[in-house]
Design an enzyme around this catalytic site. Structure first.
Site, PDB file in Angstrom:
ATOM      1  N   HIS A   1      11.281  32.421   8.098  1.00  0.00           N
ATOM      2  CA  HIS A   1      12.464  33.113   8.597  1.00  0.00           C
ATOM      3  C   HIS A   1      12.253  33.879   9.896  1.00  0.00           C
ATOM      4  O   HIS A   1      11.964  35.077   9.884  1.00  0.00           O
ATOM      5  CB  HIS A   1      12.969  34.115   7.554  1.00  0.00           C
ATOM      6  CG  HIS A   1      13.504  33.436   6.343  1.00  0.00           C
ATOM      7  ND1 HIS A   1      14.236  34.099   5.391  1.00  0.00           N
ATOM      8  CD2 HIS A   1      13.422  32.159   5.923  1.00  0.00           C
ATOM      9  CE1 HIS A   1      14.583  33.264   4.438  1.00  0.00           C
ATOM     10  NE2 HIS A   1      14.099  32.075   4.731  1.00  0.00           N
TER      11      HIS A   1
ATOM     12  N   TYR B   1      15.500  29.461  10.486  1.00  0.00           N
ATOM     13  CA  TYR B   1      14.604  28.316  10.704  1.00  0.00           C
ATOM     14  C   TYR B   1      14.705  27.750  12.112  1.00  0.00           C
ATOM     15  O   TYR B   1      14.692  26.547  12.329  1.00  0.00           O
ATOM     16  CB  TYR B   1      14.855  27.249   9.627  1.00  0.00           C
ATOM     17  CG  TYR B   1      14.229  27.691   8.327  1.00  0.00           C
ATOM     18  CD1 TYR B   1      12.863  27.564   8.129  1.00  0.00           C
ATOM     19  CD2 TYR B   1      14.978  28.323   7.340  1.00  0.00           C
ATOM     20  CE1 TYR B   1      12.262  28.027   6.977  1.00  0.00           C
ATOM     21  CE2 TYR B   1      14.387  28.792   6.181  1.00  0.00           C
ATOM     22  CZ  TYR B   1      13.022  28.639   6.012  1.00  0.00           C
ATOM     23  OH  TYR B   1      12.414  29.106   4.877  1.00  0.00           O
TER      24      TYR B   1
HETATM   25  C1  DNO Z   1      13.588  30.412   1.915  1.00  0.00           C
HETATM   26  C2  DNO Z   1      12.671  29.532   1.223  1.00  0.00           C
HETATM   27  C3  DNO Z   1      13.222  29.141  -0.114  1.00  0.00           C
HETATM   28  C4  DNO Z   1      12.293  28.196  -0.802  1.00  0.00           C
HETATM   29  C5  DNO Z   1      12.705  27.810  -2.163  1.00  0.00           C
HETATM   30  C6  DNO Z   1      11.612  27.067  -2.842  1.00  0.00           C
HETATM   31  O1  DNO Z   1      13.594  30.404   3.064  1.00  0.00           O
HETATM   32  O2  DNO Z   1      11.400  30.037   1.202  1.00  0.00           O
HETATM   33  O3  DNO Z   1      14.433  28.512   0.088  1.00  0.00           O
HETATM   34  O4  DNO Z   1      12.216  27.021  -0.073  1.00  0.00           O
HETATM   35  O5  DNO Z   1      13.037  28.916  -2.915  1.00  0.00           O
HETATM   36  O6  DNO Z   1      12.091  26.501  -3.989  1.00  0.00           O
END
Ligand code: DNO
Length: 345
Positions: free
Chosen positions: A309, A322
């Protein structure tokens, strides 16, 4: 440790060619995002995806993630067929060389935020969470358009699932997690696959839905449900970090050996249950990222690690959280810390 980067597949505005220009990234974290929930993934589609990653010069290090059908988490009789499908997807992922699968056990909703673009003082935007905003939302309002609110359910299906969860408590969810792990861990072991549960984000219940992977005690309990090295965690600093009681460096030391995937990012706590995401640097948020990287160094962590993030800066074309630029800055910072820590020890 080695550095990885999440890629959402051929439709991701951040391409593999762009990722290749970030120093240190050797692995890709990816999934087949178009597969319906609970489906058996076609072997050919997995192979095509794997070839795209390999041809760009990367290893497909982590499959993040294979979402779980709600019937598994709800403990419905139909769960057995969905678990068997999940097992077959483990075998298929192993067949293309993937060694780690990240998944989560959050009812209905994955990570949750109240704002995808909160403006920070420097003009960048970041994902933010405010408890009061979330509490004011009726989850039955399917138009509320929040992140991770991406359902194909009809209103009737949605209501039925939500009502079923609201009748469950945390212990019921633990029981269903144990049932799931008892069936998938032997398959993971036989396929040399490590499973890495992702903590709940934020690490407390929302909308009256139980959430259980929220603390060190919870991770300890998880590890004991099926005592196998294949039963591990994705230690996500930014998911656990909003609860100030979660001491991330000490969790890393405590769960050495069971951490199969590291997500390193920073958040800034602004009230007891409010936070926004920040640049990765320690000085920008509430987490001591130096201590986090030091803990990984000290335990000799040799698995995949990714930044997570980013803020949106410089008109980043990527998805919220992302994009390219702030995650690339993040990985440069993390690899700088890693180099300094390794050289001075
Ligand atoms: C958020 C991610 C989550 C992760 C899921 C795995 O950015 O880290 O969406 O991909 O929780 O299942």
């Amino acid at each position: 440790m080695y550095f990885t980067f999440r890629w959402y597949g051929p439709h991701d505005p951040i391409t593999l060619d762009m990722i290749r220009q970030i120093p240190q990234v050797t692995g890709i974290v990816s999934s087949l995002h178009k597969q319906p929930l609970g489906a058996l993934w076609p072997q050919a589609d997995i192979e095509i995806h794997a070839a795209l990653i390999k041809d760009a010069g990367f290893e497909w290090s982590v499959l993040e993630s294979i979402p779980l059908h709600e019937d598994i988490k709800l403990g419905k009789p139909s769960r057995d067929a969905y678990i068997e499908t999940w097992c077959e997807n483990i075998r298929r992922a192993a067949s293309v060389g993937i060694s780690t699968i990240c998944y989560n056990f959050m009812p209905m909703i994955d990570w949750m935020r109240s704002d995808l673009a909160q403006v920070l003082p420097d003009g960048s935007t970041a994902l933010a969470y405010e408890q009061a905003v979330i509490e004011a939302i009726d989850p039955r309002d399917l138009d509320c358009n929040l992140p991770a609110w991406d359902f194909d359910y009809s209103r009737e299906e949605f209501d039925a699932i939500l009502t079923a969860y609201q009748k469950m408590d945390a212990e019921d969810l633990w029981e269903n997690l144990q049932y799931f792990l008892e069936r998938v861990i032997p398959v993971a072991e036989a396929s040399a696959m490590r499973l890495a549960i992702h903590p709940d984000d934020p690490p407390w219940p929302i909308f009256g839905l139980p959430r259980i992977i929220t603390s060190a005690d919870a991770i300890e309990r998880l590890c004991g449900l099926v005592d196998s090295p294949a039963n591990g965690v994705t230690l996500c600093s930014g998911s656990l970090g909003p609860n100030a009681e979660n001491d991330i460096p000490s969790m890393i030391r405590k769960f050495a050996g069971r951490i199969h995937f590291a997500h390193v990012r920073n958040i800034k706590r602004t009230a007891e249950q409010d936070f926004h995401e920040s640049a990765h640097l320690s000085s920008c948020g509430s987490l001591d990222v130096y201590e986090i990287m030091k803990a990984y160094h000290d335990i000799g962590y040799d698995g995949p690690l990714r930044p997570d993030h980013g803020r949106c800066i410089w008109n980043d074309p990527g998805l919220p959280g992302y994009g390219l630029y702030d995650r690339a800055l993040g990985i440069n910072y993390l690899s700088g810390l890693q180099e300094a820590i390794a050289r001075s020890s």
